[in-house]
Design a protein around this motif. Structure first.
Motif, PDB file in Angstrom:
ATOM      1  N   VAL A 124      68.833 -19.622 -29.524  1.00 27.57           N
ATOM      2  CA  VAL A 124      68.802 -18.196 -29.840  1.00 27.57           C
ATOM      3  C   VAL A 124      69.061 -17.403 -28.568  1.00 27.57           C
ATOM      4  CG1 VAL A 124      67.387 -16.312 -30.719  1.00 27.57           C
ATOM      5  CG2 VAL A 124      67.142 -18.600 -31.685  1.00 27.57           C
ATOM      6  N   SER A 125      69.880 -16.364 -28.687  1.00 29.70           N
ATOM      7  CA  SER A 125      70.078 -15.429 -27.586  1.00 29.70           C
ATOM      8  C   SER A 125      69.120 -14.263 -27.774  1.00 29.70           C
ATOM      9  CB  SER A 125      71.522 -14.920 -27.557  1.00 29.70           C
ATOM     10  OG  SER A 125      71.667 -13.894 -26.584  1.00 29.70           O
ATOM     11  N   VAL A 126      68.185 -14.125 -26.833  1.00 24.93           N
ATOM     12  CA  VAL A 126      67.197 -13.052 -26.902  1.00 24.93           C
ATOM     13  C   VAL A 126      67.627 -11.927 -25.961  1.00 24.93           C
ATOM     14  CG1 VAL A 126      64.787 -12.404 -26.556  1.00 24.93           C
ATOM     15  CG2 VAL A 126      65.354 -14.678 -27.440  1.00 24.93           C
ATOM     16  N   THR A 127      67.797 -10.754 -26.528  1.00 24.58           N
ATOM     17  CA  THR A 127      68.077  -9.563 -25.708  1.00 24.58           C
ATOM     18  C   THR A 127      66.753  -8.955 -25.295  1.00 24.58           C
ATOM     19  OG1 THR A 127      70.110  -9.152 -26.955  1.00 24.58           O
ATOM     20  CG2 THR A 127      69.241  -7.336 -25.633  1.00 24.58           C
ATOM     21  N   ARG A 128      66.617  -8.732 -24.011  1.00 23.72           N
ATOM     22  CA  ARG A 128      65.328  -8.231 -23.506  1.00 23.72           C
ATOM     23  C   ARG A 128      65.558  -7.347 -22.293  1.00 23.72           C
ATOM     24  NH1 ARG A 128      64.758 -10.059 -17.915  1.00 23.72           N
ATOM     25  NH2 ARG A 128      65.600 -12.171 -17.798  1.00 23.72           N
ATOM     26  N   TYR A 129      64.502  -6.636 -21.910  1.00 27.72           N
ATOM     27  CA  TYR A 129      64.477  -5.926 -20.635  1.00 27.72           C
ATOM     28  C   TYR A 129      63.149  -6.220 -19.967  1.00 27.72           C
ATOM     29  CZ  TYR A 129      61.215  -2.475 -22.532  1.00 27.72           C
ATOM     30  OH  TYR A 129      60.097  -1.868 -23.069  1.00 27.72           O
ATOM     31  N   GLY A 130      63.085  -5.988 -18.681  1.00 34.58           N
ATOM     32  CA  GLY A 130      61.834  -6.219 -17.952  1.00 34.58           C
ATOM     33  C   GLY A 130      61.836  -7.527 -17.202  1.00 34.58           C
ATOM     34  N   ASP A 173      68.863 -14.041 -22.690  1.00 34.91           N
ATOM     35  CA  ASP A 173      68.365 -15.370 -22.368  1.00 34.91           C
ATOM     36  C   ASP A 173      68.585 -16.275 -23.570  1.00 34.91           C
ATOM     37  OD1 ASP A 173      67.085 -14.925 -19.691  1.00 34.91           O
ATOM     38  OD2 ASP A 173      65.899 -13.498 -20.863  1.00 34.91           O
ATOM     39  N   ILE A 174      69.213 -17.417 -23.347  1.00 29.67           N
ATOM     40  CA  ILE A 174      69.427 -18.387 -24.426  1.00 29.67           C
ATOM     41  C   ILE A 174      68.284 -19.387 -24.394  1.00 29.67           C
ATOM     42  CG2 ILE A 174      70.956 -20.156 -25.349  1.00 29.67           C
ATOM     43  CD1 ILE A 174      73.288 -18.595 -24.253  1.00 29.67           C
ATOM     44  N   VAL A 175      67.521 -19.402 -25.458  1.00 32.16           N
ATOM     45  CA  VAL A 175      66.278 -20.178 -25.491  1.00 32.16           C
ATOM     46  C   VAL A 175      66.089 -20.800 -26.867  1.00 32.16           C
ATOM     47  CG1 VAL A 175      65.127 -18.747 -23.747  1.00 32.16           C
ATOM     48  CG2 VAL A 175      64.997 -18.113 -26.165  1.00 32.16           C
ATOM     49  N   ARG A 176      65.063 -21.624 -26.955  1.00 28.92           N
ATOM     50  CA  ARG A 176      64.623 -22.208 -28.227  1.00 28.92           C
ATOM     51  C   ARG A 176      63.217 -21.700 -28.520  1.00 28.92           C
ATOM     52  NH1 ARG A 176      61.731 -26.858 -29.191  1.00 28.92           N
ATOM     53  NH2 ARG A 176      61.951 -27.478 -26.999  1.00 28.92           N
ATOM     54  N   VAL A 177      63.029 -21.080 -29.673  1.00 32.10           N
ATOM     55  CA  VAL A 177      61.724 -20.535 -30.040  1.00 32.10           C
ATOM     56  C   VAL A 177      60.797 -21.679 -30.438  1.00 32.10           C
ATOM     57  CG1 VAL A 177      60.474 -18.960 -31.560  1.00 32.10           C
ATOM     58  CG2 VAL A 177      62.803 -18.406 -30.846  1.00 32.10           C
ATOM     59  N   VAL A 178      59.617 -21.726 -29.813  1.00 31.89           N
ATOM     60  CA  VAL A 178      58.668 -22.803 -30.096  1.00 31.89           C
ATOM     61  C   VAL A 178      57.386 -22.292 -30.746  1.00 31.89           C
ATOM     62  CG1 VAL A 178      59.572 -24.259 -28.254  1.00 31.89           C
ATOM     63  CG2 VAL A 178      57.699 -22.682 -27.762  1.00 31.89           C
ATOM     64  N   GLY A 179      57.216 -20.981 -30.813  1.00 27.76           N
ATOM     65  CA  GLY A 179      56.012 -20.460 -31.444  1.00 27.76           C
ATOM     66  C   GLY A 179      55.869 -18.965 -31.240  1.00 27.76           C
ATOM     67  N   THR A 180      54.984 -18.367 -31.998  1.00 30.35           N
ATOM     68  CA  THR A 180      54.654 -16.951 -31.852  1.00 30.35           C
ATOM     69  C   THR A 180      53.140 -16.808 -31.923  1.00 30.35           C
ATOM     70  OG1 THR A 180      54.772 -16.504 -34.225  1.00 30.35           O
ATOM     71  CG2 THR A 180      56.814 -16.238 -32.955  1.00 30.35           C
ATOM     72  N   GLU A 181      52.645 -15.731 -31.384  1.00 27.82           N
ATOM     73  CA  GLU A 181      51.207 -15.484 -31.421  1.00 27.82           C
ATOM     74  C   GLU A 181      50.931 -14.016 -31.220  1.00 27.82           C
ATOM     75  OE1 GLU A 181      48.940 -16.898 -27.996  1.00 27.82           O
ATOM     76  OE2 GLU A 181      50.832 -17.289 -26.954  1.00 27.82           O
ATOM     77  N   VAL A 182      49.738 -13.612 -31.570  1.00 27.19           N
ATOM     78  CA  VAL A 182      49.249 -12.261 -31.323  1.00 27.19           C
ATOM     79  C   VAL A 182      48.019 -12.388 -30.446  1.00 27.19           C
ATOM     80  CG1 VAL A 182      48.335 -10.151 -32.332  1.00 27.19           C
ATOM     81  CG2 VAL A 182      50.127 -11.427 -33.521  1.00 27.19           C
ATOM     82  N   ARG A 183      48.058 -11.696 -29.319  1.00 27.15           N
ATOM     83  CA  ARG A 183      47.013 -11.849 -28.327  1.00 27.15           C
ATOM     84  C   ARG A 183      46.404 -10.484 -28.000  1.00 27.15           C
ATOM     85  NH1 ARG A 183      49.369 -14.222 -23.106  1.00 27.15           N
ATOM     86  NH2 ARG A 183      50.708 -15.315 -24.622  1.00 27.15           N
ATOM     87  N   ARG A 184      45.101 -10.450 -27.789  1.00 27.23           N
ATOM     88  CA  ARG A 184      44.429  -9.220 -27.366  1.00 27.23           C
ATOM     89  C   ARG A 184      44.636  -9.048 -25.873  1.00 27.23           C
ATOM     90  NH1 ARG A 184      42.920  -4.952 -30.532  1.00 27.23           N
ATOM     91  NH2 ARG A 184      41.362  -3.679 -29.477  1.00 27.23           N
ATOM     92  N   VAL A 185      45.164  -7.893 -25.479  1.00 28.48           N
ATOM     93  CA  VAL A 185      45.470  -7.639 -24.078  1.00 28.48           C
ATOM     94  C   VAL A 185      44.651  -6.451 -23.594  1.00 28.48           C
ATOM     95  CG1 VAL A 185      47.261  -6.994 -22.419  1.00 28.48           C
ATOM     96  CG2 VAL A 185      47.799  -8.581 -24.288  1.00 28.48           C
ATOM     97  N   ASP A 186      43.941  -6.639 -22.478  1.00 24.07           N
ATOM     98  CA  ASP A 186      43.224  -5.553 -21.814  1.00 24.07           C
ATOM     99  C   ASP A 186      44.095  -5.049 -20.670  1.00 24.07           C
ATOM    100  OD1 ASP A 186      40.864  -5.774 -23.401  1.00 24.07           O
ATOM    101  OD2 ASP A 186      40.312  -7.548 -22.229  1.00 24.07           O
TER     102      ASP A 186
END
Length: 208
Positions: free
Chosen positions: A116-122, A28-41
């Motif tokens: 940015v080209s992000v390589t991902r799965y899912g 996916d070709i994207v523009r990074v706008v931020g990062t975060e760490v989140r608590r996931v249940d």
């Protein structure tokens, strides 16, 4: 019987397609706008989340890294950033913290974008609350950059070759083993049917 056969192969085809759709890498070709760490249940959707980062203990909830991005058309796309470790799928990703730092260094604005080209799965699903897992990223020239999916081409080619080999082996096995048995069974049935008919004719003749 014919519909049952086609239904069986349809289920197999859908299963294989779903498996490949989820596990094969995409770009996916994207523009990074931020990062975060989140608590996931984790709940019913826990199957769509990776194992805990290597070196951490398993738990029903944990902190998960996320990378927030925007596509060229303005639509957001959020990635999770989790290690895959030595499990499945076999991306052997052990550097989620490094990838998070790389993503933070590539944050850009709409006025001065860094694509940015992000390589991902899912998959990304709002309804299931699941996110694709980013496994790598690299800077590209622009939103129209073309990424050739060499890994997918190789995997799908090998899969096609495997299917053709299995099909050829099955046809040989069927011609050598199954078809003769069916022919013998058919001849035996015809002989039995002919014998029963002759016996019935003789029986009817004696009754006359």
């Amino acid at each position: 019987m014919r519909y049952l056969k086609w239904g069986f192969w349809a289920v197999i085809a859908i299963t294989v397609f779903t498996f490949l759709s989820y596990n094969l890498p995409r770009h996916d070709i994207v523009r990074v706008v931020g990062t975060e760490v989140r608590r996931v249940d984790f709940g019913e959707n826990s199957i769509f989340w990776a194992a805990p980062d290597v070196g951490t203990a398993a738990a029903t909830s944990r902190d998960v890294r996320f990378i927030n991005t925007v596509r060229a058309n303005g639509k957001p796309l959020v990635f999770r950033n989790e290690d895959t470790g030595w499990g499945w799928p076999p991306y052997f990703k052990l550097d989620s913290s490094n990838l998070q730092a790389q993503a933070e260094s590539l944050i850009s604005t709409k006025a001065d974008p860094v694509w940015v080209s992000v390589t991902r799965y899912g998959w990304r699903s709002n309804w299931l609350t699941i996110y694709p897992n980013a496994v790598g990223m690299k800077v590209v020239a622009g939103p129209d950059a073309r990424i050739i999916p060499w890994v997918n081409i190789v995997i799908l080619t090998l899969l096609l070759v495997l299917i053709l080999v299995i099909r050829a082996m099955w046809r040989q096995f069927r011609e050598r083993s199954i078809d003769p048995l069916i022919e013998d069974a058919g001849e035996t049935w015809d002989d039995a049917e002919e014998g029963a008919k002759s016996w019935f004719d003789r029986l009817m003749g004696r009754k006359k």
